[in-house]
Design a protein around this motif. Structure first.
Motif, mmCIF file in Angstrom:
data_model
loop_
_atom_site.group_PDB
_atom_site.id
_atom_site.type_symbol
_atom_site.label_atom_id
_atom_site.label_comp_id
_atom_site.label_asym_id
_atom_site.label_seq_id
_atom_site.Cartn_x
_atom_site.Cartn_y
_atom_site.Cartn_z
ATOM 1 N N ARG A 445 0.766 -1.049 0.053
ATOM 2 C CA ARG A 445 -0.177 -0.032 -0.027
ATOM 3 C C ARG A 445 0.936 1.268 0.104
ATOM 4 N NH1 ARG A 445 -2.743 -3.874 -0.595
ATOM 5 N NH2 ARG A 445 -4.618 -4.455 0.196
ATOM 6 N N ILE A 450 -0.808 3.898 -6.995
ATOM 7 C CA ILE A 450 -1.015 4.009 -8.463
ATOM 8 C C ILE A 450 -2.117 5.176 -8.669
ATOM 9 C CG2 ILE A 450 -0.706 1.619 -9.142
ATOM 10 C CD1 ILE A 450 -3.622 1.090 -8.887
ATOM 11 N N ASP A 451 -2.147 5.764 -9.854
ATOM 12 C CA ASP A 451 -2.952 6.809 -9.995
ATOM 13 C C ASP A 451 -4.428 6.433 -10.347
ATOM 14 O OD1 ASP A 451 -2.847 6.080 -12.485
ATOM 15 O OD2 ASP A 451 -1.352 7.575 -13.284
ATOM 16 N N GLU A 452 -5.264 7.519 -10.582
ATOM 17 C CA GLU A 452 -6.587 7.372 -10.580
ATOM 18 C C GLU A 452 -6.835 6.404 -11.857
ATOM 19 O OE1 GLU A 452 -10.919 9.724 -11.158
ATOM 20 O OE2 GLU A 452 -8.989 10.986 -10.600
ATOM 21 N N GLN A 455 -6.185 2.858 -11.068
ATOM 22 C CA GLN A 455 -7.176 2.265 -10.250
ATOM 23 C C GLN A 455 -8.335 2.035 -11.136
ATOM 24 O OE1 GLN A 455 -7.166 1.602 -7.196
ATOM 25 N NE2 GLN A 455 -6.046 2.887 -6.011
ATOM 26 N N VAL A 456 -8.659 2.616 -12.250
ATOM 27 C CA VAL A 456 -9.900 2.224 -13.252
ATOM 28 C C VAL A 456 -9.468 0.796 -13.867
ATOM 29 C CG1 VAL A 456 -11.166 2.988 -14.967
ATOM 30 C CG2 VAL A 456 -10.661 4.494 -13.204
ATOM 31 N N ILE A 458 -7.361 -1.368 -13.018
ATOM 32 C CA ILE A 458 -7.470 -2.612 -12.383
ATOM 33 C C ILE A 458 -8.613 -2.981 -11.843
ATOM 34 C CG2 ILE A 458 -6.991 -1.621 -9.784
ATOM 35 C CD1 ILE A 458 -4.859 -3.917 -9.542
ATOM 36 N N LYS A 459 -9.487 -2.240 -11.445
ATOM 37 C CA LYS A 459 -10.997 -2.446 -11.137
ATOM 38 C C LYS A 459 -11.696 -2.991 -12.269
ATOM 39 C CE LYS A 459 -15.260 -0.217 -9.812
ATOM 40 N NZ LYS A 459 -16.210 0.848 -9.904
ATOM 41 N N TYR A 472 -4.917 -9.183 -6.267
ATOM 42 C CA TYR A 472 -4.756 -7.586 -6.202
ATOM 43 C C TYR A 472 -3.361 -7.042 -5.970
ATOM 44 C CZ TYR A 472 -5.499 -2.538 -5.079
ATOM 45 O OH TYR A 472 -5.512 -1.228 -5.148
ATOM 46 N N LEU A 476 -0.004 -5.736 -7.920
ATOM 47 C CA LEU A 476 0.867 -4.408 -7.737
ATOM 48 C C LEU A 476 2.344 -4.584 -7.660
ATOM 49 C CD1 LEU A 476 -1.698 -2.771 -5.142
ATOM 50 C CD2 LEU A 476 -1.267 -2.046 -7.598
#
Length: 512
Positions: A445, A450-452, A455-456, A458-459, A472, A476
């Protein structure tokens, strides 16, 4: 008359001093006390024959041999030589004045010759630590013991030579090994090279990432795709052993009796490839007289498990703790020993029993549910500890027949070493961490931010590909290694995308 000689017992990868007390008095019979095993008890016959063959006589009196400390079990035949020298000194046939200055270890043949012993390196280290003047042992083990500084190592071939040594005869020169020269001459002297492999550039890339971050890998593909060939070349792209790692590996091989006699020092990263019929004790170590297992012999190197689903489930499950702790503890009622086991795991497997599931040309003959049943032989907790799942496809004829020279291991190793240097700096305040694969969830963590956009990405990947939650952190960690190879301070979306690509077995749709 009572005489003391000195030897050593090996526990784990370390040694401790053993005092061999020999008393020759009026009476009859021969006694060995101090928790000896059968090999030590049988020493009487070897010692008597060796003494007679060397031109001396075995006292026909009461002989008591005590191995102190008496509450520690003594194993093996290496106590033959100190017992024989003790008997000769106690019976007045040789002078006992200098015996307190030397460690003496060696197995005797009936003709007085000296046979090799196990654990010469840790014993030599103990001789130095205990401030002994020298160490006398079989000549075949002398180079191994000679890499230790500040203790004179004398390699002998026969009992007669050892007797002459203590009678003031001509003494051989101590064995001296230039550790640095030995290390530099033989380092990375590998026979295989990645340039031998035609095609498979995507697999080479995955193994480069694995080597850079210390990640475990599983290769999935049909027979003949090159899984074993690629795995055997993984050590050639790992950073060279440093001197401390070389000494650690040498100690383990010395204790196991597997150190090549031509080498005084391990200079190549170990590569161990046990057969799938191996037992759990042989893999992790142990036994009646505990010995290092395959995972410890692979310390600082690579453990390759070919055809992973064919291994017994119990064998695979015992690896789970060593993979996390990077050491294995063997516990018994009276004692426990600890062996280091910091290794990279690389496994290979067919995608199904027939081997042709997902093959671009051949048809899979397995019935419904068979593929999933085959893959389920590998438990989730074990799979959770493998960061990279790589699909290996067969090489086509054009690539196989190509005369184009592939990239050499030395070039790949340079990139790996640069990435490792970045990680060394990152973890310089933590002695227990050396590369990205060792990061705890809390550190992931903090370090793998990671940036936004990331995040999108990997989601979306987790939702569309059905990736499990355990994937997850692994994604990373791998993405951080890919960024290190790219000399990037931040984890970019392309690094994440490549890391996601290496989670084949986590996809719900992979096995149909």
């Amino acid at each position: 008359m009572l005489v003391k000689t000195y030897g050593s017992a090996v526990y784990g990868v370390d040694a401790l001093t053993i005092t061999i007390e020999v008393s020759v008095t009026t009476g009859t019979k021969y006694f060995v006390v101090g928790l000896p095993d059968n090999a030590v008890k049988e020493s009487m016959f070897r010692v008597e024959s060796a003494i007679k063959t060397s031109g001396y006589h075995m006292p026909r009196q009461r002989i008591v041999v005590n191995l102190a400390p008496a509450d520690i079990r003594k194993e093996g035949s290496a106590y033959d030589l100190p017992i024989a020298i003790g008997i000769l000194a106690a019976s007045g046939q040789i002078d006992a004045d200098e015996l307190q200055n030397y460690f003496i270890m060696g197995e005797l043949s009936l003709d007085g010759g000296l046979q090799s012993i196990k654990g010469a390196l840790p014993i030599s280290i103990q001789a130095r630590n205990a401030n002994f003047k020298g160490f006398i042992l079989p000549k075949i083990n002398s180079r191994e013991a000679g890499i230790v500084n500040n203790v004179a190592v004398f390699g002998m071939e026969t009992l007669a030579e050892v007797i002459d040594f203590f009678k003031g005869g001509e003494r051989p020169a101590p064995v001296v090994v230039d550790t640095r020269e030995e290390f530099d001459q033989q380092i990375n002297n590998y026979e295989q090279d990645f340039s031998d492999v035609k095609g498979q550039e995507n697999i080479k890339r995955a193994l480069e990432i694995a080597a850079a971050g210390g990640h475990n890998v599983i290769l999935i593909g049909p027979p003949g795709a090159g899984k074993t060939m690629l795995a055997k070349r993984l050590p050639t792209i790992l950073p060279p052993l440093n001197l401390q790692e070389a000494l650690e590996s040498t100690k383990i091989y010395s204790v196991a009796g597997k150190l090549p006699t031509a080498n005084a020092l391990m200079t190549e990263r170990p590569f161990r490839s046990p057969h799938h019929t191996i037992s759990d004790v042989a893999l992790v170590g142990g036994g009646m007289n505990p010995q290092p297992g395959e995972i410890s012999l692979a310390h600082n190197g690579v453990l390759f498990l070919d055809e992973l689903p064919e291994f017994k489930r119990t064998v695979l499950e015992v690896m789970r703790q060593p993979l996390e702790d990077r050491k294995v503890t063997i516990s018994r009622a009276r004692f426990s020993v600890e062996y280091p086991s910091s290794f990279m795991l690389i496994a290979s497997m067919n995608p199904c029993p027939c081997g042709f599931f997902n093959h671009p040309e051949k048809e899979c003959l397995c019935g419904p549910g068979i593929v999933q049943k085959y893959l389920s032989k590998i438990s989730g907790p074990l799979l959770d500890r493998i960061d990279l799942h790589v699909e290996v496809t067969p090489v086509n004829f054009t690539e196989l027949a190509s005369s184009r020279e592939a990239e050499k291991s030395s070039s790949i190793r340079e990139r790996v070493m640069k990435a490792r240097a970045v990680q060394d700096k990152r973890f310089e305040t933590n002695d227990a961490l050396h590369f990205n694969a060792q990061m705890s969830p809390n550190m992931v963590r903090q370090i793998c931010v990671i940036d936004e956009t990331g995040q999108v990405l990997i989601k979306r990947a987790m939702e569309k590909l059905g990736l499990s939650a355990r994937a997850y952190d692994r994604i990373l960690k791998v993405a951080r290694t890919i960024a290190d190879l790219a000399e990037s301070e931040n984890i970019e979306p392309e690094h994440l995308a490549e890391a996601i690509h290496y989670r084949s077995l986590d996809r719900e749709s992979w096995a149909g």
